[in-house]
Design an enzyme around this catalytic site. Structure first.
Site, PDB file in Angstrom:
ATOM      1  N   GLU A 176       0.807  -1.300   0.067  1.00  0.00           N
ATOM      2  CA  GLU A 176       0.088   0.283   0.007  1.00  0.00           C
ATOM      3  C   GLU A 176       0.941   1.223  -0.023  1.00  0.00           C
ATOM      4  O   GLU A 176       0.625   2.194  -0.798  1.00  0.00           O
ATOM      5  CB  GLU A 176      -0.847   0.000   1.076  1.00  0.00           C
ATOM      6  CG  GLU A 176      -1.958  -1.219   1.297  1.00  0.00           C
ATOM      7  CD  GLU A 176      -2.728  -1.314   2.563  1.00  0.00           C
ATOM      8  OE1 GLU A 176      -3.956  -1.523   2.487  1.00  0.00           O
ATOM      9  OE2 GLU A 176      -2.146  -1.176   3.664  1.00  0.00           O
ATOM     10  N   SER A 221      32.167  16.134  22.360  1.00  0.00           N
ATOM     11  CA  SER A 221      32.136  14.750  22.747  1.00  0.00           C
ATOM     12  C   SER A 221      31.905  14.618  23.971  1.00  0.00           C
ATOM     13  O   SER A 221      31.797  15.374  24.658  1.00  0.00           O
ATOM     14  CB  SER A 221      33.444  13.964  22.376  1.00  0.00           C
ATOM     15  OG  SER A 221      34.350  14.835  23.091  1.00  0.00           O
ATOM     16  N   CYS A 230      64.645   9.322   8.167  1.00  0.00           N
ATOM     17  CA  CYS A 230      64.222   8.160   7.773  1.00  0.00           C
ATOM     18  C   CYS A 230      63.211   8.161   7.044  1.00  0.00           C
ATOM     19  O   CYS A 230      62.239   8.973   7.168  1.00  0.00           O
ATOM     20  CB  CYS A 230      63.831   7.664   9.204  1.00  0.00           C
ATOM     21  SG  CYS A 230      63.111   5.832   9.232  1.00  0.00           S
ATOM     22  N   LYS A 265      23.277   4.016  23.444  1.00  0.00           N
ATOM     23  CA  LYS A 265      24.315   4.860  22.672  1.00  0.00           C
ATOM     24  C   LYS A 265      24.467   3.885  21.323  1.00  0.00           C
ATOM     25  O   LYS A 265      25.054   2.952  21.206  1.00  0.00           O
ATOM     26  CB  LYS A 265      25.560   4.781  23.399  1.00  0.00           C
ATOM     27  CG  LYS A 265      26.664   5.557  22.770  1.00  0.00           C
ATOM     28  CD  LYS A 265      27.953   5.719  23.557  1.00  0.00           C
ATOM     29  CE  LYS A 265      28.935   6.527  23.024  1.00  0.00           C
ATOM     30  NZ  LYS A 265      29.536   6.084  21.702  1.00  0.00           N
ATOM     31  N   ARG A 271      29.115  15.555  11.680  1.00  0.00           N
ATOM     32  CA  ARG A 271      29.784  15.986  13.123  1.00  0.00           C
ATOM     33  C   ARG A 271      31.079  16.772  12.450  1.00  0.00           C
ATOM     34  O   ARG A 271      31.358  17.767  13.012  1.00  0.00           O
ATOM     35  CB  ARG A 271      30.039  14.946  13.927  1.00  0.00           C
ATOM     36  CG  ARG A 271      30.626  15.793  15.099  1.00  0.00           C
ATOM     37  CD  ARG A 271      31.013  14.587  16.266  1.00  0.00           C
ATOM     38  NE  ARG A 271      31.516  14.985  17.634  1.00  0.00           N
ATOM     39  CZ  ARG A 271      32.777  15.604  17.602  1.00  0.00           C
ATOM     40  NH1 ARG A 271      33.849  15.332  16.554  1.00  0.00           N
ATOM     41  NH2 ARG A 271      33.066  15.974  18.763  1.00  0.00           N
TER      42      ARG A 271
END
Length: 659
Positions: A34, A81, A425, A112, A133
């Site tokens: 439907e 946060s 390095c 959460k 975010r």
């Protein structure tokens, strides 16, 4: 044709009501057949009569818009946060801190959801913008993709002048399994877990692909309610449901932290019983006035905390221990494991941190070990299983020479780390480039480790500054690029020149200087030139800059190689000043609210200008508001401003303030 327009409007109302009943109330009133029949009729009528098509029509949920890129958007308020709690002791300490400021407290506990935070903005009742975010302050606009999620209303059920909503986008387990099955049959790489799949789905340039992924959304926060002040978090959730949002029903209210702790224990056992992944619980002070009283730290609200479920532990075998050389020269031992599935993804490696950690846990090559994901993210070896030793296990020894460049390896007194002594390095240079281009640094999209390896091997770059000298003709022949990717990469590199001072400081990879410290140093000095001159003594006087960081920063800028690198960046046109320093800070220290429908600019642009000129674009009116910019149909915020005697400016009056 009034009959057609009326039928279209009736179909829209039926479809949106069905969406609300299904996603908002979990009480479906239509069968799938439907619902599909109504939607197909609406799509057909709008195609035949495009003059009646509107942006908030439910037909827009099928996708079709193809974006060239995702523009950056600044959030109305920073998406902070949460602090984490890992056990009962952490929750008791959180409760102690809360009750030190508010005596009587009630907590609301929500699931959460393991997804990604999405911020939505509604103006005059219609969805006008949705964003990821990002770094908490600036995200990517993905409005077209979010419109394909049925749980997100395209138009609010009750009129609101402005509404900013936050929630979690996620992929249900069933959708995830179907998607991976389709990808496997097509010979495509599989997603590791539903969270990664949701993130990838929301960042599709073609919104039709997002629509096919069957994503969900749970709303949990309102920044700008228009119906008076919402007194509690539970009232916020009720308000969101009334406005047509899908709200997770599994929330509980408790008056004592001991009840919260007991509930957390129950949910550890039930965490896998839901049709979506959850990785913990969020505990919030229920009373909104108390939330305001408790306030925020620099990183998180004081009135909320995330309880993280204990990490799932799985047995596997350490097949080898391999050294990885990082950007600061640290040699990090990594355990190569027999692959196992843990906490949502397959794990084949785990960090061993340093030699002291290996010795303390007595980890040997060939050992059976228990591994877990620290914070459900980073794989780590918890302990060995000594009863399974055969005698054939091998003790690991830290090399005396760097495995990448054969330079001597040293361990400085008082440190756990072994370091390569060579600043040239190749591994250090490679990792330094990877860090420089990362999202929270210069944010050069499309420049992952594999492409960086190719650029180094082809001799096109030696350090990160060389990226700004890359040319199209040199990039196109590379295996992982091609014409379109090369164009996109060069644009991303060019755009990164405007990132500003704070991300650049972080991207330099100075030892002890993280993202937060980069912002502190940028705010203090304003330009790279001034920071280069900073002495240890003055650096130590800056709040949150300790002796080790001060020494590291000063030494970094004394190196000739640093001056050479920065000069290359300057010559390339990389901005080396704080972004705000280019414009006069005429609104410094002022909180300004924008409300109503504007004619000259859209509201987001005005809010961006306020911040660029030093002000804060606030979402609600209070005694601290400096003034309100009001357009047409300004609602409750205008009334509140008049009640408090706060100056109200028209759009034209605001424009006259600008330099």
């Amino acid at each position: 044709m009034p009959d057609v327009s009326q039928r279209i409007e009736a179909l829209r109302e039926q479809i949106e009501e069905a969406n609300y009943q299904y996603y908002g109330l979990d009480q479906p009133t239509l069968s799938d057949a439907e619902y599909d029949a109504l939607l197909q009729e609406l799509i057909r009528l709008e195609k035949e009569h495009p003059e009646f098509l509107t942006p908030d029509s439910p037909s827009q949920r099928v996708g079709g818009y193809i974006a060239k890129e995702f523009p950056k958007v600044r959030h109305a308020e920073a998406l902070l946060s949460l602090d984490n709690a890992f056990d009962a002791g952490d929750l008791l300490e959180f409760d102690r801190r809360v009750r030190a400021l508010v005596a009587e407290v009630e907590y609301v506990v929500e699931l959460k959801i393991d997804g990604l935070t999405v911020a939505l903005t509604y103006e005059d009742g219609a969805l006008v913008r949705g964003a990821t975010r990002g770094d908490g302050e600036v995200g990517e606009e993905i409005t077209a993709n979010l419109k394909t999620i049925p749980a997100i209303p395209l138009r609010l059920r009750k009129q609101a002048d402005r509404l900013d909503v936050r929630g979690e986008g996620y992929m249900p387990k069933g959708s995830f399994l179907r998607l991976n099955q389709e990808r496997e049959e097509a010979g495509q790489p599989l997603f590791a877990n539903p969270r990664n799949a949701a993130a990838g789905s929301l960042r599709q340039l073609d919104s039709r692909i997002t629509a096919q992924r069957k994503l969900g959304y749970f709303a949990y926060q309102v920044l700008t309610p228009e119906e008076g002040e919402l007194a509690s978090q539970t009232a916020v959730l009720d308000y969101l449901k009334e406005q047509g949002f899908s709200v997770n029903p599994e929330y509980r209210v408790f008056s004592a932290i001991e009840e919260v702790i007991a509930y957390c224990g129950e949910m550890v056992e039930k965490r896998h019983n839901y049709p979506y992944d959850i990785d913990g619980l969020v505990i919030k002070v229920n009373d909104i006035a108390q939330q305001r009283e408790l306030g925020f730290t620099a990183k998180s609200p004081r009135w909320a905390i995330a309880y993280k479920f204990p990490a799932e532990q799985v047995e596997t075998v350490v097949e080898d221990i391999v050294i990885r050389v990082g950007r600061t020269g640290v040699l990090t031992p990594t355990a190569y494991l027999t692959p196992v599935f843990v906490a949502g993804s397959t794990v084949g490696r785990a960090t061993l941190h340093n030699l002291d950690n290996i010795r303390a846990k007595d980890v040997r090559i060939g050992d059976h070990v228990l591994i877990q994901k620290a914070g459900d993210v980073i794989p780590e070896v918890v302990k060995i299983l000594p009863e399974k030793r055969t005698g054939g296990e091998r003790i690991f020894e830290m090399p005396e020479l760097c495995p990448e460049c054969q330079s001597p390896v040293i361990r400085e007194e008082g440190e756990a780390a072994h370091r390569c002594t060579s600043i040239t390095c190749p591994a250090r240079q490679r990792e330094a480039i990877i860090h420089f281009v990362s999202r929270n640094a210069m944010n050069i999209d499309g420049l992952g480790p594999a492409v960086i390896y190719q650029l180094l091997e082809a001799g096109l770059i030696k350090d990160a500054a060389d990226l700004y000298a890359l040319e199209y003709d040199a990039l196109v022949p590379l295996e992982r690029l091609g014409k379109k990717s090369a164009e996109n990469l060069l644009k991303a590199i060019e755009d990164s020149k405007e990132r500003g001072l704070a991300p650049l400081i972080f991207g330099l990879g100075i030892r002890h200087v993280g993202e937060k410290a980069g912002k502190i140093l940028a705010q203090k000095y304003g330009t790279m030139e001034d920071l280069e001159k900073a002495q240890v003594e003055e650096l130590q006087e800056i709040p949150d800059v300790g002796p080790a960081m001060a020494q590291s920063v000063a030494q970094f800028f004394q190196q000739e190689s640093t001056h050479h690198f920065l000069n290359k960046l300057r010559q390339a046109g990389v901005v080396m000043s704080a972004q705000h320093s280019a414009k006069p800070q005429i609104f410094a220290g002022k909180s300004i609210v924008v409300t109503g429908s504007l004619q000259r600019w859209d509201r987001h642009y005005v809010e961006t200008m306020i911040e660029e000129f030093g002000g804060k674009a606030a979402s609600s009116v209070s005694k601290k508001t400096a003034f309100v910019v009001a357009g047409e149909k300004a609602g409750s915020k205008l009334a509140k401003a008049k009640e408090l005697g706060i100056p109200v400016l028209s759009e034209e009056e605001f424009a006259e303030l600008l330099p």
